[in-house]
Design a protein around this motif. Structure first.
Motif, PDB file in Angstrom:
ATOM      1  N   TYR A   1       0.831  -1.207   0.000  1.00 16.10           N
ATOM      2  CA  TYR A   1       0.000   0.000   0.000  1.00 16.10           C
ATOM      3  C   TYR A   1       0.868   1.260   0.000  1.00 16.10           C
ATOM      4  CZ  TYR A   1      -4.083  -2.878   0.845  1.00 16.10           C
ATOM      5  OH  TYR A   1      -5.084  -3.787   0.715  1.00 16.10           O
ATOM      6  N   VAL A   2       1.939   1.250   0.775  1.00 20.37           N
ATOM      7  CA  VAL A   2       2.840   2.408   0.821  1.00 20.37           C
ATOM      8  C   VAL A   2       3.497   2.620  -0.538  1.00 20.37           C
ATOM      9  CG1 VAL A   2       4.967   3.307   1.844  1.00 20.37           C
ATOM     10  CG2 VAL A   2       3.227   2.271   3.298  1.00 20.37           C
ATOM     11  N   ALA A   3       3.954   1.547  -1.157  1.00 16.95           N
ATOM     12  CA  ALA A   3       4.622   1.663  -2.458  1.00 16.95           C
ATOM     13  C   ALA A   3       3.660   2.183  -3.530  1.00 16.95           C
ATOM     14  CB  ALA A   3       5.188   0.308  -2.875  1.00 16.95           C
ATOM     15  N   ILE A   4       2.469   1.625  -3.600  1.00 17.44           N
ATOM     16  CA  ILE A   4       1.505   2.085  -4.606  1.00 17.44           C
ATOM     17  C   ILE A   4       1.060   3.508  -4.309  1.00 17.44           C
ATOM     18  CG2 ILE A   4      -0.811   1.682  -5.529  1.00 17.44           C
ATOM     19  CD1 ILE A   4      -0.247  -1.301  -5.324  1.00 17.44           C
ATOM     20  N   GLY A   5       0.887   3.832  -3.032  1.00 18.60           N
ATOM     21  CA  GLY A   5       0.537   5.206  -2.662  1.00 18.60           C
ATOM     22  C   GLY A   5       1.612   6.191  -3.073  1.00 18.60           C
ATOM     23  N   ALA A   6       2.875   5.831  -2.861  1.00 12.76           N
ATOM     24  CA  ALA A   6       3.987   6.705  -3.252  1.00 12.76           C
ATOM     25  C   ALA A   6       4.012   6.909  -4.763  1.00 12.76           C
ATOM     26  CB  ALA A   6       5.310   6.119  -2.768  1.00 12.76           C
ATOM     27  N   VAL A   7       3.779   5.843  -5.520  1.00 16.14           N
ATOM     28  CA  VAL A   7       3.749   5.962  -6.980  1.00 16.14           C
ATOM     29  C   VAL A   7       2.642   6.919  -7.409  1.00 16.14           C
ATOM     30  CG1 VAL A   7       3.232   4.701  -9.108  1.00 16.14           C
ATOM     31  CG2 VAL A   7       4.818   3.740  -7.445  1.00 16.14           C
ATOM     32  N   PHE A   8       1.453   6.797  -6.826  1.00 18.52           N
ATOM     33  CA  PHE A   8       0.351   7.674  -7.207  1.00 18.52           C
ATOM     34  C   PHE A   8       0.606   9.123  -6.805  1.00 18.52           C
ATOM     35  CE2 PHE A   8      -2.355   3.843  -7.703  1.00 18.52           C
ATOM     36  CZ  PHE A   8      -2.795   4.116  -8.980  1.00 18.52           C
ATOM     37  N   VAL A   9       1.230   9.347  -5.651  1.00 23.10           N
ATOM     38  CA  VAL A   9       1.542  10.718  -5.239  1.00 23.10           C
ATOM     39  C   VAL A   9       2.565  11.327  -6.192  1.00 23.10           C
ATOM     40  CG1 VAL A   9       2.636  12.096  -3.424  1.00 23.10           C
ATOM     41  CG2 VAL A   9       0.887  10.412  -2.831  1.00 23.10           C
ATOM     42  N   ILE A  10       3.582  10.562  -6.569  1.00 26.18           N
ATOM     43  CA  ILE A  10       4.591  11.052  -7.517  1.00 26.18           C
ATOM     44  C   ILE A  10       3.941  11.366  -8.864  1.00 26.18           C
ATOM     45  CG2 ILE A  10       6.626  10.367  -8.858  1.00 26.18           C
ATOM     46  CD1 ILE A  10       7.537   8.860  -6.275  1.00 26.18           C
ATOM     47  N   LEU A  11       3.073  10.470  -9.345  1.00 19.89           N
ATOM     48  CA  LEU A  11       2.370  10.735 -10.611  1.00 19.89           C
ATOM     49  C   LEU A  11       1.498  11.974 -10.518  1.00 19.89           C
ATOM     50  CD1 LEU A  11       1.349   7.127 -11.705  1.00 19.89           C
ATOM     51  CD2 LEU A  11       3.046   8.617 -12.775  1.00 19.89           C
ATOM     52  N   PHE A  12       0.849  12.165  -9.387  1.00 25.35           N
ATOM     53  CA  PHE A  12       0.007  13.346  -9.187  1.00 25.35           C
ATOM     54  C   PHE A  12       0.833  14.625  -9.239  1.00 25.35           C
ATOM     55  CE2 PHE A  12      -1.985  16.387  -6.201  1.00 25.35           C
ATOM     56  CZ  PHE A  12      -3.150  16.625  -6.909  1.00 25.35           C
ATOM     57  N   VAL A  13       1.963  14.631  -8.540  1.00 31.04           N
ATOM     58  CA  VAL A  13       2.823  15.823  -8.526  1.00 31.04           C
ATOM     59  C   VAL A  13       3.378  16.091  -9.921  1.00 31.04           C
ATOM     60  CG1 VAL A  13       4.999  16.753  -7.630  1.00 31.04           C
ATOM     61  CG2 VAL A  13       3.376  15.648  -6.085  1.00 31.04           C
ATOM     62  N   LEU A  14       3.834  15.058 -10.614  1.00 32.68           N
ATOM     63  CA  LEU A  14       4.348  15.246 -11.969  1.00 32.68           C
ATOM     64  C   LEU A  14       3.258  15.769 -12.915  1.00 32.68           C
ATOM     65  CD1 LEU A  14       6.637  12.119 -12.417  1.00 32.68           C
ATOM     66  CD2 LEU A  14       7.330  14.513 -12.137  1.00 32.68           C
ATOM     67  N   THR A  15       2.044  15.283 -12.756  1.00 30.82           N
ATOM     68  CA  THR A  15       0.932  15.775 -13.569  1.00 30.82           C
ATOM     69  C   THR A  15       0.674  17.249 -13.297  1.00 30.82           C
ATOM     70  OG1 THR A  15      -0.075  13.580 -13.582  1.00 30.82           O
ATOM     71  CG2 THR A  15      -1.506  15.439 -14.125  1.00 30.82           C
ATOM     72  N   LEU A  16       0.701  17.642 -12.026  1.00 29.12           N
ATOM     73  CA  LEU A  16       0.513  19.057 -11.695  1.00 29.12           C
ATOM     74  C   LEU A  16       1.615  19.919 -12.297  1.00 29.12           C
ATOM     75  CD1 LEU A  16      -0.608  19.031  -7.957  1.00 29.12           C
ATOM     76  CD2 LEU A  16      -1.980  19.564  -9.969  1.00 29.12           C
ATOM     77  N   VAL A  17       2.860  19.465 -12.217  1.00 32.67           N
ATOM     78  CA  VAL A  17       3.985  20.221 -12.789  1.00 32.67           C
ATOM     79  C   VAL A  17       3.811  20.362 -14.296  1.00 32.67           C
ATOM     80  CG1 VAL A  17       6.467  20.140 -13.236  1.00 32.67           C
ATOM     81  CG2 VAL A  17       5.598  19.655 -10.945  1.00 32.67           C
TER      82      VAL A  17
END
Length: 68
Positions: free
Chosen positions: A43-59
């Motif tokens: 759960y932590v690993a998948i959550g981290a991947v989604f947070v990184i994707l979210f931040v990259l999408t915002l950028v």
């Protein structure tokens, strides 16, 4: 009728749980399943991947809308 044992969450169950948790709309039934039968590291690993994707999408969106 015998009582069915809950199964370990599948990959898509984990993805849906992580997304629901990120939005704050996780159901109690799914939360109980995750806490009782899930592996926290997954759960932590998948959550981290989604947070990184979210931040990259915002950028990317901000750079596209406001170049320079």
């Amino acid at each position: 009728m015998p009582e069915q044992q809950p199964q370990k969450p599948r990959f898509w169950d984990i993805v849906v749980s992580v997304l629901a948790a990120l939005f704050g709309v996780q159901s109690d039934k799914n939360r109980q399943r995750d806490f009782n039968h899930g592996n926290p590291a997954v759960y932590v690993a998948i959550g981290a991947v989604f947070v990184i994707l979210f931040v990259l999408t915002l950028v990317l969106v901000v750079n596209w809308v406001a170049p320079g």
